[in-house]
Design a protein around this motif. Structure first.
Motif, PDB file in Angstrom:
ATOM      1  N   VAL A  10      44.709 -45.369  15.526  1.00 27.00           N
ATOM      2  CA  VAL A  10      44.120 -44.040  15.372  1.00 27.00           C
ATOM      3  C   VAL A  10      43.257 -43.923  14.120  1.00 27.00           C
ATOM      4  O   VAL A  10      42.234 -43.233  14.132  1.00 27.00           O
ATOM      5  N   LEU A  11      43.678 -44.566  13.035  1.00 26.55           N
ATOM      6  CA  LEU A  11      42.904 -44.542  11.798  1.00 26.55           C
ATOM      7  C   LEU A  11      42.801 -45.961  11.261  1.00 26.55           C
ATOM      8  O   LEU A  11      43.738 -46.753  11.382  1.00 26.55           O
ATOM      9  N   THR A  12      41.665 -46.258  10.662  1.00 22.96           N
ATOM     10  CA  THR A  12      41.471 -47.589  10.102  1.00 22.96           C
ATOM     11  C   THR A  12      40.687 -47.505   8.801  1.00 22.96           C
ATOM     12  O   THR A  12      39.796 -46.656   8.649  1.00 22.96           O
ATOM     13  N   GLY A  13      41.061 -48.349   7.846  1.00 25.23           N
ATOM     14  CA  GLY A  13      40.331 -48.430   6.583  1.00 25.23           C
ATOM     15  C   GLY A  13      40.549 -47.274   5.638  1.00 25.23           C
ATOM     16  O   GLY A  13      39.696 -46.998   4.779  1.00 25.23           O
ATOM     17  N   VAL A  14      41.686 -46.596   5.741  1.00 20.87           N
ATOM     18  CA  VAL A  14      41.955 -45.448   4.865  1.00 20.87           C
ATOM     19  C   VAL A  14      42.351 -45.938   3.470  1.00 20.87           C
ATOM     20  O   VAL A  14      43.261 -46.753   3.315  1.00 20.87           O
ATOM     21  N   SER A  15      41.656 -45.433   2.468  1.00 24.00           N
ATOM     22  CA  SER A  15      41.990 -45.736   1.072  1.00 24.00           C
ATOM     23  C   SER A  15      42.008 -44.434   0.279  1.00 24.00           C
ATOM     24  O   SER A  15      41.142 -43.567   0.472  1.00 24.00           O
ATOM     25  N   LEU A  16      42.999 -44.288  -0.584  1.00 25.94           N
ATOM     26  CA  LEU A  16      43.071 -43.101  -1.433  1.00 25.94           C
ATOM     27  C   LEU A  16      43.923 -43.411  -2.655  1.00 25.94           C
ATOM     28  O   LEU A  16      44.709 -44.347  -2.664  1.00 25.94           O
ATOM     29  N   ARG A  17      43.726 -42.594  -3.686  1.00 26.46           N
ATOM     30  CA  ARG A  17      44.514 -42.688  -4.914  1.00 26.46           C
ATOM     31  C   ARG A  17      44.949 -41.279  -5.297  1.00 26.46           C
ATOM     32  O   ARG A  17      44.163 -40.334  -5.207  1.00 26.46           O
ATOM     33  N   LEU A  18      46.197 -41.159  -5.708  1.00 29.85           N
ATOM     34  CA  LEU A  18      46.729 -39.854  -6.081  1.00 29.85           C
ATOM     35  C   LEU A  18      47.599 -40.019  -7.317  1.00 29.85           C
ATOM     36  O   LEU A  18      48.645 -40.658  -7.273  1.00 29.85           O
ATOM     37  N   GLY A  19      47.130 -39.438  -8.422  1.00 28.53           N
ATOM     38  CA  GLY A  19      47.847 -39.571  -9.680  1.00 28.53           C
ATOM     39  C   GLY A  19      48.594 -38.313 -10.069  1.00 28.53           C
ATOM     40  O   GLY A  19      48.511 -37.277  -9.387  1.00 28.53           O
ATOM     41  N   PRO A  20      49.333 -38.350 -11.161  1.00 25.37           N
ATOM     42  CA  PRO A  20      50.095 -37.193 -11.637  1.00 25.37           C
ATOM     43  C   PRO A  20      49.207 -35.973 -11.853  1.00 25.37           C
ATOM     44  O   PRO A  20      48.075 -36.083 -12.344  1.00 25.37           O
ATOM     45  N   GLY A  21      49.725 -34.826 -11.437  1.00 28.66           N
ATOM     46  CA  GLY A  21      49.003 -33.575 -11.622  1.00 28.66           C
ATOM     47  C   GLY A  21      47.907 -33.313 -10.608  1.00 28.66           C
ATOM     48  O   GLY A  21      47.169 -32.344 -10.747  1.00 28.66           O
ATOM     49  N   ARG A  22      47.831 -34.137  -9.568  1.00 26.98           N
ATOM     50  CA  ARG A  22      46.752 -33.993  -8.586  1.00 26.98           C
ATOM     51  C   ARG A  22      47.321 -33.674  -7.204  1.00 26.98           C
ATOM     52  O   ARG A  22      48.445 -34.037  -6.875  1.00 26.98           O
ATOM     53  N   ALA A  23      46.507 -33.016  -6.409  1.00 26.90           N
ATOM     54  CA  ALA A  23      46.849 -32.725  -5.022  1.00 26.90           C
ATOM     55  C   ALA A  23      45.688 -33.162  -4.135  1.00 26.90           C
ATOM     56  O   ALA A  23      44.519 -33.030  -4.518  1.00 26.90           O
ATOM     57  N   LEU A  24      46.013 -33.684  -2.972  1.00 28.90           N
ATOM     58  CA  LEU A  24      45.005 -34.130  -2.016  1.00 28.90           C
ATOM     59  C   LEU A  24      45.356 -33.552  -0.653  1.00 28.90           C
ATOM     60  O   LEU A  24      46.484 -33.700  -0.173  1.00 28.90           O
ATOM     61  N   VAL A  25      44.390 -32.880  -0.040  1.00 29.72           N
ATOM     62  CA  VAL A  25      44.582 -32.248   1.264  1.00 29.72           C
ATOM     63  C   VAL A  25      43.899 -33.083   2.333  1.00 29.72           C
ATOM     64  O   VAL A  25      42.713 -33.399   2.226  1.00 29.72           O
ATOM     65  N   LEU A  26      44.659 -33.455   3.359  1.00 30.28           N
ATOM     66  CA  LEU A  26      44.128 -34.211   4.488  1.00 30.28           C
ATOM     67  C   LEU A  26      43.602 -33.233   5.529  1.00 30.28           C
ATOM     68  O   LEU A  26      44.303 -32.312   5.941  1.00 30.28           O
ATOM     69  N   ARG A  27      42.380 -33.461   5.959  1.00 33.50           N
ATOM     70  CA  ARG A  27      41.768 -32.606   6.981  1.00 33.50           C
ATOM     71  C   ARG A  27      41.282 -33.475   8.134  1.00 33.50           C
ATOM     72  O   ARG A  27      41.097 -34.688   7.999  1.00 33.50           O
ATOM     73  N   GLY A  28      41.024 -32.824   9.255  1.00 31.73           N
ATOM     74  CA  GLY A  28      40.539 -33.509  10.438  1.00 31.73           C
ATOM     75  C   GLY A  28      41.037 -32.798  11.674  1.00 31.73           C
ATOM     76  O   GLY A  28      41.988 -32.005  11.616  1.00 31.73           O
ATOM     77  N   PRO A  29      40.422 -33.050  12.824  1.00 35.03           N
ATOM     78  CA  PRO A  29      40.827 -32.367  14.055  1.00 35.03           C
ATOM     79  C   PRO A  29      42.240 -32.729  14.477  1.00 35.03           C
ATOM     80  O   PRO A  29      42.781 -33.764  14.070  1.00 35.03           O
ATOM     81  N   ASN A  30      42.840 -31.882  15.306  1.00 29.99           N
ATOM     82  CA  ASN A  30      44.171 -32.154  15.821  1.00 29.99           C
ATOM     83  C   ASN A  30      44.201 -33.504  16.537  1.00 29.99           C
ATOM     84  O   ASN A  30      43.292 -33.826  17.304  1.00 29.99           O
ATOM     85  N   GLY A  31      45.246 -34.276  16.275  1.00 37.40           N
ATOM     86  CA  GLY A  31      45.406 -35.557  16.936  1.00 37.40           C
ATOM     87  C   GLY A  31      44.729 -36.720  16.254  1.00 37.40           C
ATOM     88  O   GLY A  31      44.836 -37.857  16.724  1.00 37.40           O
ATOM     89  N   ILE A  32      44.054 -36.474  15.139  1.00 38.42           N
ATOM     90  CA  ILE A  32      43.324 -37.573  14.504  1.00 38.42           C
ATOM     91  C   ILE A  32      44.273 -38.559  13.819  1.00 38.42           C
ATOM     92  O   ILE A  32      43.927 -39.724  13.625  1.00 38.42           O
ATOM     93  N   GLY A  33      45.484 -38.109  13.448  1.00 39.67           N
ATOM     94  CA  GLY A  33      46.442 -39.027  12.848  1.00 39.67           C
ATOM     95  C   GLY A  33      46.973 -38.607  11.495  1.00 39.67           C
ATOM     96  O   GLY A  33      47.513 -39.439  10.761  1.00 39.67           O
ATOM     97  N   LYS A  34      46.878 -37.326  11.161  1.00 37.68           N
ATOM     98  CA  LYS A  34      47.353 -36.872   9.848  1.00 37.68           C
ATOM     99  C   LYS A  34      48.858 -37.093   9.704  1.00 37.68           C
ATOM    100  O   LYS A  34      49.333 -37.601   8.679  1.00 37.68           O
ATOM    101  N   THR A  35      49.619 -36.692  10.726  1.00 39.14           N
ATOM    102  CA  THR A  35      51.066 -36.877  10.681  1.00 39.14           C
ATOM    103  C   THR A  35      51.424 -38.353  10.632  1.00 39.14           C
ATOM    104  O   THR A  35      52.304 -38.777   9.863  1.00 39.14           O
ATOM    105  N   THR A  36      50.766 -39.142  11.441  1.00 39.92           N
ATOM    106  CA  THR A  36      51.038 -40.584  11.467  1.00 39.92           C
ATOM    107  C   THR A  36      50.751 -41.212  10.112  1.00 39.92           C
ATOM    108  O   THR A  36      51.500 -42.076   9.641  1.00 39.92           O
ATOM    109  N   LEU A  37      49.680 -40.783   9.464  1.00 38.54           N
ATOM    110  CA  LEU A  37      49.355 -41.305   8.140  1.00 38.54           C
ATOM    111  C   LEU A  37      50.440 -40.946   7.132  1.00 38.54           C
ATOM    112  O   LEU A  37      50.900 -41.797   6.357  1.00 38.54           O
ATOM    113  N   LEU A  38      50.877 -39.686   7.131  1.00 39.69           N
ATOM    114  CA  LEU A  38      51.909 -39.273   6.192  1.00 39.69           C
ATOM    115  C   LEU A  38      53.221 -40.017   6.443  1.00 39.69           C
ATOM    116  O   LEU A  38      53.896 -40.458   5.508  1.00 39.69           O
ATOM    117  N   ARG A  39      53.590 -40.182   7.716  1.00 43.52           N
ATOM    118  CA  ARG A  39      54.819 -40.906   8.047  1.00 43.52           C
ATOM    119  C   ARG A  39      54.731 -42.367   7.609  1.00 43.52           C
ATOM    120  O   ARG A  39      55.717 -42.948   7.158  1.00 43.52           O
TER     121      ARG A  39
END
Length: 207
Positions: free
Chosen positions: A17-46
């Motif tokens: 469903v998703l390929t090549g995802v890269s991200l960095r999240l450090g202390p004091g930061r928040a990152l919001v995942l967006r995209g259409p339903n079914g794109i894989g947000k839940t799968t990525l978090l799991r």
């Protein structure tokens, strides 16, 4: 320490469903995942939470630094609000639950059995669990489901307090929480081009 995701590819139901995802999240930061339903947000978090394996890529963060809140509230219905939070505080080796009760406006409901709570109250109790984990990195899947406007504001305040204390949050949500520290990552650019079954068969079917 940072949460790092490098060139991650993931599958749902055996299909990439998703390929090549890269991200960095450090202390004091928040990152919001967006995209259409079914794109894989839940799968990525799991996958980041260690609940299912990736197809490829790497995740840099000890599992003991992560607290995951999915679609289920994770509460025991026959226990009271207080008993639920004390249970989780013991699991994670933390102490006072009073700040969690106050932060999510649960003080008046402290002795009520969880099974008698409304959907929104159960959600607030489920989110209050985050506050007793002591974990620095929160992974949140649609955390505001069932919450009214006032409760969304409470939750946003809890996230801001967590960030101010050096925590971090990775969230899949369509709601603007008004958190100035939050950046947005649109997953549309990482949608897998191939629908071929993934090696190793099927994983759990989550959106």
């Amino acid at each position: 320490m940072e949460l790092t995701v490098t060139d991650l590819s993931i599958a749902r139901g055996g299909l990439p469903v998703l390929t090549g995802v890269s991200l960095r999240l450090g202390p004091g930061r928040a990152l919001v995942l967006r995209g259409p339903n079914g794109i894989g947000k839940t799968t990525l978090l799991r996958t980041i939470a260690g609940l299912q394996p990736p197809l490829s890529g790497s995740i840099g963060l000890p599992p003991e630094d992560i607290a995951y809140a999915g679609h289920a509230d994770g509460i025991k219905p026959t226990l009271s609000v207080t008993e639920n939070l004390r249970f989780w505080a013991r699991i994670f080796g933390t102490g006072d639950i009073a700040p969690a009760l106050g932060a999510m406006d649960l003080v008046a409901l402290a002795e009520r059995p969880a099974q008698s709570l409304s959907a929104g109250q159960k959600r607030r109790l489920g989110l209050a669990r985050l506050l007793v984990t002591g974990r620095r990195f929160w992974l949140l899947d649609e955390p505001t489901v069932s919450l009214d406007v006032a409760s969304v504001a409470l939750f946003a305040g809890a996230v801001r307090a967590h960030l101010a204390q050096g925590g971090a949050a990775l969230m899949a949500t369509h709601i603007d929480l008004g958190i100035a520290e939050a950046e947005v990552l649109d997953l549309t650019a990482f949608r897998a081009a191939s629908a071929a079954p993934a090696p190793g068969g099927f994983d759990e079917a989550f959106a």
